[in-house]
Write a protein that holds these residues in place. Structure first.
Motif, PDB file in Angstrom:
ATOM      1  N   MET A 185      29.339   5.471  78.597  1.00  0.00           N
ATOM      2  CA  MET A 185      29.801   4.778  77.408  1.00  0.00           C
ATOM      3  C   MET A 185      28.580   4.348  76.599  1.00  0.00           C
ATOM      4  SD  MET A 185      32.299   1.471  77.067  1.00  0.00           S
ATOM      5  CE  MET A 185      33.785   2.439  77.108  1.00  0.00           C
ATOM      6  N   THR A 186      28.644   4.590  75.306  1.00  0.00           N
ATOM      7  CA  THR A 186      27.535   4.231  74.426  1.00  0.00           C
ATOM      8  C   THR A 186      27.728   2.818  73.876  1.00  0.00           C
ATOM      9  OG1 THR A 186      28.584   5.096  72.441  1.00  0.00           O
ATOM     10  CG2 THR A 186      27.258   6.650  73.741  1.00  0.00           C
ATOM     11  N   ARG A 246      31.091  -1.638  83.891  1.00  0.00           N
ATOM     12  CA  ARG A 246      29.817  -2.334  83.678  1.00  0.00           C
ATOM     13  C   ARG A 246      29.193  -1.996  82.339  1.00  0.00           C
ATOM     14  NH1 ARG A 246      26.185  -1.870  89.051  1.00  0.00           N
ATOM     15  NH2 ARG A 246      27.010   0.226  89.010  1.00  0.00           N
ATOM     16  N   ALA A 247      29.223  -0.718  81.968  1.00  0.00           N
ATOM     17  CA  ALA A 247      28.597  -0.316  80.704  1.00  0.00           C
ATOM     18  C   ALA A 247      29.266  -1.018  79.529  1.00  0.00           C
ATOM     19  CB  ALA A 247      28.677   1.196  80.534  1.00  0.00           C
ATOM     20  N   PHE A 264      30.899  -3.829  79.496  1.00  0.00           N
ATOM     21  CA  PHE A 264      30.580  -5.253  79.540  1.00  0.00           C
ATOM     22  C   PHE A 264      29.158  -5.522  79.072  1.00  0.00           C
ATOM     23  CE2 PHE A 264      28.759  -8.922  81.676  1.00  0.00           C
ATOM     24  CZ  PHE A 264      29.643  -9.917  81.292  1.00  0.00           C
ATOM     25  N   TRP A 265      28.165  -4.823  79.580  1.00  0.00           N
ATOM     26  CA  TRP A 265      26.769  -5.120  79.265  1.00  0.00           C
ATOM     27  C   TRP A 265      26.387  -4.685  77.856  1.00  0.00           C
ATOM     28  CZ3 TRP A 265      24.781  -8.913  81.613  1.00  0.00           C
ATOM     29  CH2 TRP A 265      25.114  -9.175  82.938  1.00  0.00           C
ATOM     30  N   TRP A 266      26.964  -3.579  77.356  1.00  0.00           N
ATOM     31  CA  TRP A 266      26.717  -3.219  75.965  1.00  0.00           C
ATOM     32  C   TRP A 266      27.298  -4.276  75.035  1.00  0.00           C
ATOM     33  CZ3 TRP A 266      22.860  -0.487  74.958  1.00  0.00           C
ATOM     34  CH2 TRP A 266      22.553   0.707  75.609  1.00  0.00           C
ATOM     35  N   TRP A 267      28.486  -4.792  75.369  1.00  0.00           N
ATOM     36  CA  TRP A 267      29.077  -5.868  74.567  1.00  0.00           C
ATOM     37  C   TRP A 267      28.183  -7.108  74.612  1.00  0.00           C
ATOM     38  CZ3 TRP A 267      32.067  -7.255  70.806  1.00  0.00           C
ATOM     39  CH2 TRP A 267      32.464  -8.583  70.688  1.00  0.00           C
ATOM     40  N   PHE A 268      27.679  -7.433  75.791  1.00  0.00           N
ATOM     41  CA  PHE A 268      26.803  -8.586  75.946  1.00  0.00           C
ATOM     42  C   PHE A 268      25.575  -8.440  75.049  1.00  0.00           C
ATOM     43  CE2 PHE A 268      23.331 -10.831  78.054  1.00  0.00           C
ATOM     44  CZ  PHE A 268      23.887 -12.103  78.204  1.00  0.00           C
ATOM     45  N   PHE A 283      28.938 -11.294  90.194  1.00  0.00           N
ATOM     46  CA  PHE A 283      30.205 -10.566  90.090  1.00  0.00           C
ATOM     47  C   PHE A 283      30.145  -9.502  88.999  1.00  0.00           C
ATOM     48  CE2 PHE A 283      32.985 -14.316  91.746  1.00  0.00           C
ATOM     49  CZ  PHE A 283      32.554 -14.057  93.044  1.00  0.00           C
ATOM     50  N   PHE A 284      29.564  -9.856  87.854  1.00  0.00           N
ATOM     51  CA  PHE A 284      29.513  -8.926  86.727  1.00  0.00           C
ATOM     52  C   PHE A 284      28.612  -7.725  87.003  1.00  0.00           C
ATOM     53  CE2 PHE A 284      30.508 -12.632  83.671  1.00  0.00           C
ATOM     54  CZ  PHE A 284      31.861 -12.437  83.839  1.00  0.00           C
ATOM     55  N   THR A 285      27.626  -7.886  87.872  1.00  0.00           N
ATOM     56  CA  THR A 285      26.717  -6.776  88.167  1.00  0.00           C
ATOM     57  C   THR A 285      27.230  -5.860  89.265  1.00  0.00           C
ATOM     58  OG1 THR A 285      25.453  -8.146  89.705  1.00  0.00           O
ATOM     59  CG2 THR A 285      24.665  -8.041  87.421  1.00  0.00           C
ATOM     60  N   GLN A 286      28.277  -6.257  89.952  1.00  0.00           N
ATOM     61  CA  GLN A 286      28.823  -5.437  91.026  1.00  0.00           C
ATOM     62  C   GLN A 286      29.513  -4.199  90.466  1.00  0.00           C
ATOM     63  OE1 GLN A 286      28.370  -6.158  94.412  1.00  0.00           O
ATOM     64  NE2 GLN A 286      26.943  -7.444  93.284  1.00  0.00           N
ATOM     65  N   PRO A 287      29.405  -3.076  91.165  1.00  0.00           N
ATOM     66  CA  PRO A 287      30.122  -1.884  90.682  1.00  0.00           C
ATOM     67  C   PRO A 287      31.627  -2.064  90.873  1.00  0.00           C
ATOM     68  CG  PRO A 287      29.084  -1.436  92.789  1.00  0.00           C
ATOM     69  CD  PRO A 287      28.640  -2.813  92.370  1.00  0.00           C
TER      70      PRO A 287
END
Length: 129
Positions: free
Chosen positions: A1-2, A23-24, A26-30, A111-115
């Protein structure tokens, strides 16, 4: 996901609290949220505050642009947080652990970093890659 796919997905699911977010996403949104709020702070402190009689970058100045942006992204941010917890097979109620100073945020970060699971869990099928 980009980056752009993640932001459009989160904004497209503006107030969706069910389902799962990878994860992608969530972290791209962050990252997008971090950039937007930093720019809003610069605009508030450098441009808007002087218009209201405060000094540039004054600590006691008002921040209307930041407040509007924070209100606008409140629901999508909560939604992606809930869906990220769902992807790790945790209830969205775990978000309340953030109310515990320092430890709560660290637990949520873990929790957020867990796959997420690649199988269907109680919250639905895995998010598309």
């Amino acid at each position: 996901m980009t980056f752009s796919e993640a932001v459009s997905t989160v904004l497209g699911k503006y107030a969706v609290f069910s389902g799962r977010a990878g994860r992608a996403e969530f972290w791209w949104w962050f990252l997008a949220l971090l950039i937007v709020t930093a720019v809003a702070q610069l605009v508030d402190r450098g441009l808007v505050s002087p218009m209201f009689g405060y000094g540039m970058f004054s600590d006691d100045a008002i921040h209307p642009v930041s407040a509007i942006i924070n209100l606008a992204v409140l629901l999508p941010n909560l939604g992606v947080n809930f869906r990220r917890l769902h992807d790790t097979d945790r209830s969205a109620w775990w978000i309340l652990i953030a109310l515990i100073p320092i430890i709560g945020i660290l637990v949520l970060l873990y929790f957020f970093t867990q796959p997420g699971s690649r199988e269907t869990n109680r919250f639905g099928p895995p998010p598309a890659l």
